[in-house]
Design a protein around this motif. Structure first.
Motif, PDB file in Angstrom:
ATOM      1  N   ALA A  92      -0.649 -11.948  -4.181  1.00  0.00           N
ATOM      2  CA  ALA A  92      -0.348 -10.557  -4.596  1.00  0.00           C
ATOM      3  C   ALA A  92       0.120  -9.676  -3.159  1.00  0.00           C
ATOM      4  CB  ALA A  92      -1.805  -9.808  -4.729  1.00  0.00           C
ATOM      5  N   GLU A  93      -0.016  -9.961  -2.190  1.00  0.00           N
ATOM      6  CA  GLU A  93       0.524  -9.215  -1.160  1.00  0.00           C
ATOM      7  C   GLU A  93       2.084  -9.696  -0.929  1.00  0.00           C
ATOM      8  OE1 GLU A  93      -2.412 -10.896  -1.142  1.00  0.00           O
ATOM      9  OE2 GLU A  93      -3.722  -9.323   0.135  1.00  0.00           O
ATOM     10  N   LEU A  94       2.342 -11.127  -1.217  1.00  0.00           N
ATOM     11  CA  LEU A  94       3.749 -11.607  -1.159  1.00  0.00           C
ATOM     12  C   LEU A  94       4.473 -11.079  -2.024  1.00  0.00           C
ATOM     13  CD1 LEU A  94       5.683 -13.416   0.309  1.00  0.00           C
ATOM     14  CD2 LEU A  94       4.895 -15.423  -1.212  1.00  0.00           C
ATOM     15  N   ALA A  95       3.822 -11.040  -3.575  1.00  0.00           N
ATOM     16  CA  ALA A  95       4.768 -10.128  -4.419  1.00  0.00           C
ATOM     17  C   ALA A  95       5.126  -8.831  -4.278  1.00  0.00           C
ATOM     18  CB  ALA A  95       3.853 -10.629  -5.847  1.00  0.00           C
ATOM     19  N   ILE A  96       4.116  -8.172  -3.511  1.00  0.00           N
ATOM     20  CA  ILE A  96       4.407  -6.432  -3.404  1.00  0.00           C
ATOM     21  C   ILE A  96       5.531  -6.612  -2.225  1.00  0.00           C
ATOM     22  CG2 ILE A  96       3.197  -4.765  -2.007  1.00  0.00           C
ATOM     23  CD1 ILE A  96       0.771  -5.547  -3.571  1.00  0.00           C
ATOM     24  N   LEU A  97       5.306  -7.615  -1.300  1.00  0.00           N
ATOM     25  CA  LEU A  97       6.407  -7.448  -0.291  1.00  0.00           C
ATOM     26  C   LEU A  97       7.696  -7.687  -0.596  1.00  0.00           C
ATOM     27  CD1 LEU A  97       4.329  -9.327   2.525  1.00  0.00           C
ATOM     28  CD2 LEU A  97       5.383  -6.903   2.811  1.00  0.00           C
ATOM     29  N   ARG A  98       7.747  -8.630  -1.672  1.00  0.00           N
ATOM     30  CA  ARG A  98       9.351  -9.169  -2.120  1.00  0.00           C
ATOM     31  C   ARG A  98       9.674  -7.939  -2.770  1.00  0.00           C
ATOM     32  NH1 ARG A  98       7.414 -15.336  -4.222  1.00  0.00           N
ATOM     33  NH2 ARG A  98       8.099 -16.276  -2.187  1.00  0.00           N
ATOM     34  N   VAL A  99       8.871  -7.408  -3.609  1.00  0.00           N
ATOM     35  CA  VAL A  99       9.531  -6.009  -4.545  1.00  0.00           C
ATOM     36  C   VAL A  99      10.056  -5.050  -3.548  1.00  0.00           C
ATOM     37  CG1 VAL A  99       8.882  -4.315  -6.098  1.00  0.00           C
ATOM     38  CG2 VAL A  99       8.056  -6.671  -6.628  1.00  0.00           C
ATOM     39  N   ALA A 100       9.067  -4.496  -2.611  1.00  0.00           N
ATOM     40  CA  ALA A 100       9.438  -3.695  -1.729  1.00  0.00           C
ATOM     41  C   ALA A 100      10.773  -4.202  -0.955  1.00  0.00           C
ATOM     42  CB  ALA A 100       8.347  -3.352  -0.759  1.00  0.00           C
ATOM     43  N   ALA A 101      10.693  -5.180  -0.263  1.00  0.00           N
ATOM     44  CA  ALA A 101      11.797  -5.825   0.526  1.00  0.00           C
ATOM     45  C   ALA A 101      13.146  -5.590  -0.417  1.00  0.00           C
ATOM     46  CB  ALA A 101      11.565  -7.084   1.014  1.00  0.00           C
ATOM     47  N   TYR A 102      13.034  -6.045  -1.652  1.00  0.00           N
ATOM     48  CA  TYR A 102      14.428  -5.878  -2.526  1.00  0.00           C
ATOM     49  C   TYR A 102      14.786  -4.489  -2.485  1.00  0.00           C
ATOM     50  CZ  TYR A 102      17.581  -5.913  -6.205  1.00  0.00           C
ATOM     51  OH  TYR A 102      18.909  -5.907  -7.042  1.00  0.00           O
ATOM     52  N   ALA A 119       4.716   0.428  -2.436  1.00  0.00           N
ATOM     53  CA  ALA A 119       4.261  -0.805  -1.975  1.00  0.00           C
ATOM     54  C   ALA A 119       2.862  -0.549  -1.492  1.00  0.00           C
ATOM     55  CB  ALA A 119       5.206  -1.567  -1.017  1.00  0.00           C
ATOM     56  N   LEU A 120       2.343   0.575  -0.662  1.00  0.00           N
ATOM     57  CA  LEU A 120       1.339   0.690  -0.236  1.00  0.00           C
ATOM     58  C   LEU A 120       0.087   1.009  -1.375  1.00  0.00           C
ATOM     59  CD1 LEU A 120       1.951   2.460   2.939  1.00  0.00           C
ATOM     60  CD2 LEU A 120       1.386   0.028   2.607  1.00  0.00           C
ATOM     61  N   GLU A 121       0.857   1.754  -2.523  1.00  0.00           N
ATOM     62  CA  GLU A 121      -0.099   2.170  -3.521  1.00  0.00           C
ATOM     63  C   GLU A 121      -0.583   0.863  -4.390  1.00  0.00           C
ATOM     64  OE1 GLU A 121      -1.558   5.100  -4.158  1.00  0.00           O
ATOM     65  OE2 GLU A 121      -0.531   5.487  -2.389  1.00  0.00           O
ATOM     66  N   LEU A 122       0.517   0.028  -4.606  1.00  0.00           N
ATOM     67  CA  LEU A 122       0.024  -1.273  -5.423  1.00  0.00           C
ATOM     68  C   LEU A 122      -0.788  -2.174  -4.515  1.00  0.00           C
ATOM     69  CD1 LEU A 122       3.681  -2.384  -6.665  1.00  0.00           C
ATOM     70  CD2 LEU A 122       1.864  -1.617  -7.975  1.00  0.00           C
ATOM     71  N   THR A 123      -0.562  -2.181  -2.970  1.00  0.00           N
ATOM     72  CA  THR A 123      -1.530  -2.962  -2.157  1.00  0.00           C
ATOM     73  C   THR A 123      -3.053  -2.407  -2.335  1.00  0.00           C
ATOM     74  OG1 THR A 123       0.182  -3.291  -0.738  1.00  0.00           O
ATOM     75  CG2 THR A 123      -1.934  -3.806   0.113  1.00  0.00           C
ATOM     76  N   LYS A 124      -3.096  -1.055  -2.359  1.00  0.00           N
ATOM     77  CA  LYS A 124      -4.629  -0.357  -2.455  1.00  0.00           C
ATOM     78  C   LYS A 124      -5.183  -0.788  -3.624  1.00  0.00           C
ATOM     79  CE  LYS A 124      -3.135   3.653   0.505  1.00  0.00           C
ATOM     80  NZ  LYS A 124      -2.724   4.833   0.393  1.00  0.00           N
ATOM     81  N   LYS A 125      -4.368  -0.684  -4.945  1.00  0.00           N
ATOM     82  CA  LYS A 125      -4.806  -1.161  -6.351  1.00  0.00           C
ATOM     83  C   LYS A 125      -5.053  -2.643  -6.256  1.00  0.00           C
ATOM     84  CE  LYS A 125      -3.096  -0.454 -10.826  1.00  0.00           C
ATOM     85  NZ  LYS A 125      -2.131   0.071 -11.779  1.00  0.00           N
ATOM     86  N   TYR A 126      -4.453  -3.565  -5.666  1.00  0.00           N
ATOM     87  CA  TYR A 126      -4.528  -4.950  -6.314  1.00  0.00           C
ATOM     88  C   TYR A 126      -4.896  -5.811  -5.019  1.00  0.00           C
ATOM     89  CZ  TYR A 126      -1.983  -3.597 -10.430  1.00  0.00           C
ATOM     90  OH  TYR A 126      -1.396  -3.374 -11.513  1.00  0.00           O
ATOM     91  N   CYS A 127      -5.038  -5.342  -3.819  1.00  0.00           N
ATOM     92  CA  CYS A 127      -5.342  -6.111  -2.673  1.00  0.00           C
ATOM     93  C   CYS A 127      -6.521  -5.625  -1.973  1.00  0.00           C
ATOM     94  CB  CYS A 127      -4.102  -6.318  -1.710  1.00  0.00           C
ATOM     95  SG  CYS A 127      -2.678  -6.919  -2.443  1.00  0.00           S
ATOM     96  N   ASP A 128      -6.824  -6.539  -0.771  1.00  0.00           N
ATOM     97  CA  ASP A 128      -7.864  -6.231   0.140  1.00  0.00           C
ATOM     98  C   ASP A 128      -7.496  -5.105   0.826  1.00  0.00           C
ATOM     99  OD1 ASP A 128      -9.031  -6.771   3.013  1.00  0.00           O
ATOM    100  OD2 ASP A 128     -10.459  -7.609   1.533  1.00  0.00           O
ATOM    101  N   GLU A 129      -8.341  -3.958   1.202  1.00  0.00           N
ATOM    102  CA  GLU A 129      -8.148  -2.975   1.824  1.00  0.00           C
ATOM    103  C   GLU A 129      -7.491  -2.997   3.275  1.00  0.00           C
ATOM    104  OE1 GLU A 129     -12.037  -1.686   4.210  1.00  0.00           O
ATOM    105  OE2 GLU A 129     -11.950  -1.254   2.073  1.00  0.00           O
ATOM    106  N   LYS A 130      -7.544  -4.408   3.846  1.00  0.00           N
ATOM    107  CA  LYS A 130      -7.141  -4.679   5.407  1.00  0.00           C
ATOM    108  C   LYS A 130      -5.507  -5.106   5.249  1.00  0.00           C
ATOM    109  CE  LYS A 130     -11.195  -6.905   6.751  1.00  0.00           C
ATOM    110  NZ  LYS A 130     -12.182  -8.215   7.081  1.00  0.00           N
ATOM    111  N   ALA A 131      -4.748  -5.272   3.686  1.00  0.00           N
ATOM    112  CA  ALA A 131      -3.750  -5.846   3.786  1.00  0.00           C
ATOM    113  C   ALA A 131      -2.679  -4.483   3.684  1.00  0.00           C
ATOM    114  CB  ALA A 131      -3.372  -6.233   2.278  1.00  0.00           C
TER     115      ALA A 131
END
Length: 153
Positions: A92-102, A119-131
């Motif tokens: 999930a983190e990788l997919a978020i990073l790829r979208v944002a990097a693009y 990207a941070l909003e998606l991370t908060k929604k789908y990933c561990d808080e440490k991400a």
């Protein structure tokens, strides 16, 4: 459909790339878009308005461009993450990073800071808080590196 909702959908499709072969991604995109149209409350609760053809095209095109550039995006992300290998990052983190990097590197319509915030909003929604701090650090470094490149590149 808002840009944030479209980005959420783009993330969800790019995330599928971790589980399907590249030749199956067009089918995965269409499957997701059909499901979103049939049951928006399941796929994107609170979606502002109906999925329109313009939204579908925007999502399709952006997913295609991100998937086309995945090797290049991963190389840039590895460099920005101080050589942290992308195969060690959660899916999930990788997919978020790829979208944002693009968006940061190739989409002139989206300011880098907006791409990072989304990207941070998606991370908060789908990933561990440490991400959140990891993704924030990598994307800010990527943005900084991009700003330091001469215009002629």
């Amino acid at each position: 459909m808002t840009r944030s909702e479209a980005r959420d959908s783009i993330f969800r499709i790019v995330f599928r790339e971790a589980f399907f072969p590249p030749e199956g991604m067009e089918e995965q995109t269409e499957e997701y878009l059909s499901a979103l149209e049939e049951e928006p409350e399941v796929f994107l609760p609170g979606m502002k308005k109906e999925l329109e053809e313009e939204d579908r095209e925007y999502i399709r095109n952006k997913v295609d461009r991100i998937l086309e550039k995945t090797p290049e995006l991963d190389a840039m992300l590895e460099q920005a993450s101080r050589d942290w290998k992308m195969n060690r990052v959660g899916k999930a983190e990788l997919a978020i990073l790829r979208v944002a990097a693009y968006e940061i590197c190739f989409d002139d319509d989206i300011p880098g800071k907006v791409a990072i915030n989304e990207a941070l909003e998606l991370t908060k929604k789908y990933c561990d808080e440490k991400a959140v701090s990891f993704i924030n650090g990598v994307l800010n470094q990527l943005l900084k590196e991009g700003e330091q490149k001469p215009e002629s590149e």
